[in-house]
Structures are given as C-alpha cells and as structure tokens.
Design a protein around this motif. Structure first.
Motif, mmCIF file in Angstrom:
data_model
loop_
_atom_site.group_PDB
_atom_site.id
_atom_site.type_symbol
_atom_site.label_atom_id
_atom_site.label_comp_id
_atom_site.label_asym_id
_atom_site.label_seq_id
_atom_site.Cartn_x
_atom_site.Cartn_y
_atom_site.Cartn_z
ATOM 1 N N GLN A 251 15.121 -15.068 1.640
ATOM 2 C CA GLN A 251 13.812 -14.223 1.400
ATOM 3 C C GLN A 251 13.996 -13.938 -0.087
ATOM 4 N N LYS A 252 14.004 -14.732 -0.834
ATOM 5 C CA LYS A 252 13.838 -14.804 -1.974
ATOM 6 C C LYS A 252 11.968 -15.202 -2.725
ATOM 7 N N ASP A 253 11.660 -15.873 -1.614
ATOM 8 C CA ASP A 253 10.614 -15.981 -1.363
ATOM 9 C C ASP A 253 9.270 -14.711 -1.044
ATOM 10 N N GLY A 254 9.646 -13.512 -0.811
ATOM 11 C CA GLY A 254 8.448 -12.901 -0.122
ATOM 12 C C GLY A 254 7.629 -12.847 -1.222
ATOM 13 N N SER A 255 7.790 -12.240 -2.364
ATOM 14 C CA SER A 255 6.132 -11.606 -2.889
ATOM 15 C C SER A 255 5.713 -13.453 -3.753
ATOM 16 N N LYS A 256 5.702 -14.701 -3.485
ATOM 17 C CA LYS A 256 5.564 -15.652 -3.459
ATOM 18 C C LYS A 256 4.533 -16.091 -3.036
ATOM 19 N N ALA A 257 3.971 -16.825 -3.243
ATOM 20 C CA ALA A 257 2.920 -18.090 -2.343
ATOM 21 C C ALA A 257 3.211 -18.631 -1.745
ATOM 22 N N THR A 258 3.745 -18.627 -1.037
ATOM 23 C CA THR A 258 3.943 -20.478 0.035
ATOM 24 C C THR A 258 2.915 -20.711 1.101
ATOM 25 N N LEU A 259 3.103 -21.635 2.036
ATOM 26 C CA LEU A 259 2.103 -22.166 2.355
ATOM 27 C C LEU A 259 2.721 -21.054 3.836
ATOM 28 N N VAL A 260 4.079 -19.999 3.767
ATOM 29 C CA VAL A 260 4.444 -19.647 4.729
ATOM 30 C C VAL A 260 3.445 -18.014 4.229
ATOM 31 N N SER A 261 3.366 -18.008 3.582
ATOM 32 C CA SER A 261 2.872 -16.597 3.189
ATOM 33 C C SER A 261 1.892 -16.186 2.959
ATOM 34 N N LEU A 262 0.708 -17.267 2.617
ATOM 35 C CA LEU A 262 -0.642 -17.968 2.554
ATOM 36 C C LEU A 262 -1.206 -17.964 4.408
ATOM 37 N N PHE A 263 -0.365 -18.744 5.199
ATOM 38 C CA PHE A 263 -1.151 -19.451 6.539
ATOM 39 C C PHE A 263 0.081 -18.715 7.716
ATOM 40 N N GLY A 264 0.883 -18.393 7.560
ATOM 41 C CA GLY A 264 1.791 -17.517 8.209
ATOM 42 C C GLY A 264 2.985 -19.399 8.751
ATOM 43 N N ALA A 265 3.977 -18.816 9.664
ATOM 44 C CA ALA A 265 4.809 -19.782 9.746
ATOM 45 C C ALA A 265 4.415 -21.271 10.537
ATOM 46 N N SER A 266 3.646 -20.459 11.543
ATOM 47 C CA SER A 266 3.496 -21.566 12.636
ATOM 48 C C SER A 266 1.782 -22.810 12.215
ATOM 49 N N LYS A 267 0.854 -22.590 10.955
ATOM 50 C CA LYS A 267 0.390 -23.138 10.404
ATOM 51 C C LYS A 267 1.138 -23.759 9.313
ATOM 52 N N ALA A 268 2.133 -23.838 8.800
ATOM 53 C CA ALA A 268 3.229 -24.282 7.883
ATOM 54 C C ALA A 268 3.680 -24.901 8.767
ATOM 55 N N GLN A 269 4.046 -24.689 9.969
ATOM 56 C CA GLN A 269 4.764 -25.768 11.001
ATOM 57 C C GLN A 269 3.833 -27.209 10.881
#
Lengths: 309, 309
Positions: A251-269
């Motif tokens: 959870q170091k990426d909490g505030s960072k833009a990642t595919l997960v933070s942008l679109f949620g875990a299921s879309k990233a999956q």
C-alpha cells in the motif's frame, strides 16, 4: 570474468532436455552467491550491503526468462547464466534506489529490511552503483560468447536502464505521477518500470541463442506483455496482499495513479489476463519452447493451467 | 551510437600535428553538449538535471588525458573523443553522488548549486545512474573501434568504477575515514577516489592507440602519479582557496584524514611535487608525445615550466 561452473539438472524437466524454471532459478541463486563471495578488495561493509540486497528472497524472474529464451547448449550454460545474473544485478540496483527515503521510502524488501535501513543511505547507494557497474563488467567478459554479441548485450542493457528506460520510469514514478491521467500513460509507466527490463532480459536471451530478427521481435512482444501483466499484478497485490506475503512494503501506491487506482482491481485483473494471453501468442510465434515459460507464468500468476491458451 | 563530428583544430598546437590540451578540452565540451541535447524520450526534468551536472564549468582532465594519450589519427578522433566523454560522464556521476546529503552534503559544484540542491535528491541520483549507464552504452557503440578493444574498455571502466574502485573509495571516504591512520592508507584512498579513474582514462587512451603492454604500463604509472598529485593538490586547495575560486564547497575535509590534515600543507606540497616528477618520468618512458601533457600539468598545477624536468 570466469563463467559459472554451476550446472543445471537438465533431467529435472518434464519437457526432456530443456531446463525448467525451478532448476534455472536454483542455478541463478547459486551463481549470484558465487559472484559476491570472497571479494578481498571490497570494503567489508559494502560487500555485506551488496550481499544483503542481492541475495534476499526473490523469484529471479528476469534471469530465468533470459535463460529459458536463450535455450543454451551445455557449453553455453555458464555464460548465459552469467548474463542473467548481470540483469538480476541491475534489477537489484534499481530496487535499492527505488526504496530510498527520497524515492518510495520503503522499509522491507525481499523479506529483509531495505538496504538503506540495514546499512545506511550512503552505503546503499554505493551498493547499487557497484551492482550496476558489475553487470556491465560481467557482460563484457562473458566467456565463449562472440565479441559482437557481447557488445550488443551491453548496448541493449545500457538503453534499457538509462535515461529513456528504467531511469526515466523511476523519474516519472517519483516526480511525474500526478500528471498521469489515462490508461495509456499508466501503461507506458508500467512499461518503463518493469517491461523495459523484462524485454531487455528476453532480448538478451534471444541474441545469445542467435535468433533471426523476426524471432527476436516475437520474443520482445512476449516479454513486453509478460512485463506489463507482471507490473499490473504487482499493483493489484499492493492493495490486496499482506507485507509478510510479499516480503516488501504494501500500500505504498495508495495515492499514485495505477491501473488499480484508476479503474479498480477487477478491470486491472482483466487487463492482466489480456496481456498474458497476448504474451502466450507471441511466445508461440517466437518458436521458443513454450512449456517452461508457461509454467513460469502459471506459477507467478497462480493460475490454473487451463486459463492460458 | 554515432560518433562526434566535432573536429579538433590541429593547427592550434605549437607541437605541430598533435592537438594541445586546450583544443581537446573545447572539443570535449562541444561533444558533451551534443550528447545531452535533443533527447525527446527523456523526461525533461531528468534531462535538465543531467545537463546541469555534466555541462558545468570543468577542466575535463580525464577526457583530455585519454585523448592526448591516444594520439588518434584523424579518422579515430570522433571515437576517441566519445570514449573521453564516457569517462567524463562517469566522473560527473560520481560527483553528483559524492555531493548528496548522505555523503559530503555539498552545496556548490562546478560553479553551480549541486544537482540535488537544484533538482532534488531523487532526480540527482537518477541523473547519476543515467550518466553512468550512458557511458557504457557509448563505449559499446564506439564507431570504427575494433570489437575486442571496446570490450576491453568496458571491462576496464567497470573495474575502475565498481566495488574495488571508485565505489570502494567513496565507501571508505564516507564510512571509513576514521580508521585511516598513516600516509599509506590516505594515499590508497586518494588512489581510489581520484587515481583509479585517471588511470582508467589513461589506459583507455593507451588501448585505443594500440600500445604494447610495456607502454601501457608506463602510461598507467604516469596517470597514477598524476592522479595522486591531483588529489593532493585538491586537498591543499580545500583549506587554502575560496569557494568562488574552486566553484565547489571548501573546507569540507576539515575533520577528515588527508595528507594535509596529517602532515600539513607544506609536506603535502612536497609529496605532490614528487608525484609530478615521477609522472613526468613515466610519461617519457611511455613514448607518448610529452609536450601537450606537460602543458596540461603545468596549467593544472600552476607551475613555472622549469619546475618539471
């Protein structure tokens, strides 16, 4: 540079005379240990820091990838293993630097305290430089590999690490995340942070095996999709797995833009699965023995075999 | 890697067809500028940091040394210049890192704010990695230089920078100064901090010129004495010159063991003269045209011509 004497247990593979990912990983571990043992000219504190960073628990994905793609003949195994160890040294150097207080400020890596926590920042930075530099020394001295090939590997590794590669990725990650807005930009960053060294490792394997340009291109496509999938899975795990499971800060990426933070875990999956499917397709096109690399992907992504084509 | 088009004004030398140190230095400046201009793939902030660190005011001693020892034929000048620029990149990377808060914590370098002051620590560290990595890329791609020579240069540079070279010197400087007690240990540190890259630059020049082993050894002796003298002079200037004159922080070494702190400035001055005399002797033995290198030493050490044999 003397190449490794470590021999792989070729019989352990179900595919016959091709080594599997697990035996290659063991050989990598063994050779890395050799490369950082008995260095009387190295200040002891620095040597310990190098060992701490390099020999922590790791999947060794990049050197295994390189080796399985190179499919070395018995007499080339030592040099190919060393080329993989060089890539692993570069990767380790990047981890040491990424973890620094001025970068991700991480405490735990490879199930150990980060190198700067254990040895202080100055020694950690110097250990990273030492590993990066050693990698180029190893490549220059690869036993029994044609001079032209060694030069190609060196140029390729320099490009992968340098200001248009890993270093650019880290600069954007640390100082430019806020300006990332869409999936393309985040995927470009994933590419620079992970894909670029995956592709370099794979291309080095392809060059070492003497593939023609078409096959090299297919190998690079394979590794690119593999790398993006790997980084996406890492982003998913960052929010879902425990520190103990991963052996590094979560959870170091909490505030960072990642595919997960942008679109949620299921879309990233979903994106991850898509890239893995494309990786498999490119793997088939490359003509490399696919079985050990599929097994590697299945283990890394903890998927049932049926989920890959 | 395309080699430089920068041509040296060979006629400017009083020695006839051998370039003098001043014209080589200009060519180095010109080529360095080219190498870090128009890099669309590099994050702008990172590129600016690289330019800031690399293009500040500098004597460019190492590339000039390499070039004057290589005595390149006209068609080799571009590649030899590029090899010198690679060494200068490595040197610049080491300065960026030496200046970090966790190392010497310096504010001023090359008449500019240090890179971490101007761009932050993370970008400074990444700029150093970028420069170091680029150096190996340049060496691998040197135009018109035999493959075997390029590999020798790469291995040699890796050894000079790595855990038994510059990196070891910096580790001892930052974390091991307290245990230095005698002149031998301080000179060993001076060797690692400065001599090792002087010798690498000189040896690279010797390899590029195709010298036999005896001449290479004489060149290395020359550069070793030159490097130790240079570091000793630097230690003397650290306590006697102003920040404005040096363009970098002064009196940072106050509590560190140097030849000056151990034996005083006049004994250090004597040692410096001794090393310069031995450098000159080895230079003669090497068979390299001595005039431009003597001029370089005279200018660097601000000595009347008569004080060198």
């Amino acid at each position: 540079m003397t190449s490794s004497n470590a021999s792989l247990d070729l019989n352990s593979s179900r595919s016959g005379d091709i080594a599997d990912a697990i035996s290659v990983r063991s050989a990598v571990e063994h050779r890395l240990e050799q490369l950082v043992t008995d260095l009387p000219g190295v200040p002891p504190n620095l040597q310990q820091a190098v060992r701490h960073a390099l020999l922590g628990e790791s999947k060794r994905v990049r050197p295994v990838l390189l080796y399985l793609i190179a499919e070395p003949k018995p007499w080339e195994q030592g040099a190919v293993l060393d080329a993989g160890c060089a890539v692993e040294m570069v990767h380790t150097a990047s981890l040491i630097l990424d973890d620094l207080p001025c970068m991700d400020d991480a405490q735990l890596r490879r199930q150990r305290p980060t190198t700067h926590i254990a040895f202080g920042q100055s020694t950690a930075i110097l250990a990273a430089i030492a590993l990066l530099t050693k990698a180029f020394g190893i490549i220059a001295g690869l036993d029994g590999i044609a001079e032209a090939k060694r030069l190609r590997l060196s140029a390729l590794l320099s490009d992968a690490v340098g200001w248009e590669g890993l270093v650019a990725g880290q600069e954007i990650d640390v100082n430019g995340r806020d300006s990332l807005i869409g999936v393309t930009e985040v995927e470009e960053l994933n590419w620079l942070k992970t894909g670029v060294l995956f592709v370099a490792a794979a291309e080095m394997g392809a060059i070492l095996s003497g593939m023609d340009d078409d096959r090299v291109e297919a190998v690079k496509r394979f590794a690119r999709h593999f790398g993006v999938a790997f980084q996406t899975a890492d982003d998913i795990l960052d929010i879902s797995a425990s520190q103990g499971e991963l052996g590094k800060d979560v959870q170091k990426d909490g505030s960072k833009a990642t595919l997960v933070s942008l679109f949620g875990a299921s879309k990233a999956q979903l994106s991850c699965q898509e890239h893995l499917a494309r990786a498999d397709q490119a793997l088939v096109e490359s003509g490399v023995n696919a079985d050990p690399l599929r097994e590697l992907m299945q283990r890394l992504f903890k998927m049932p075999k049926a989920s890959l084509p």
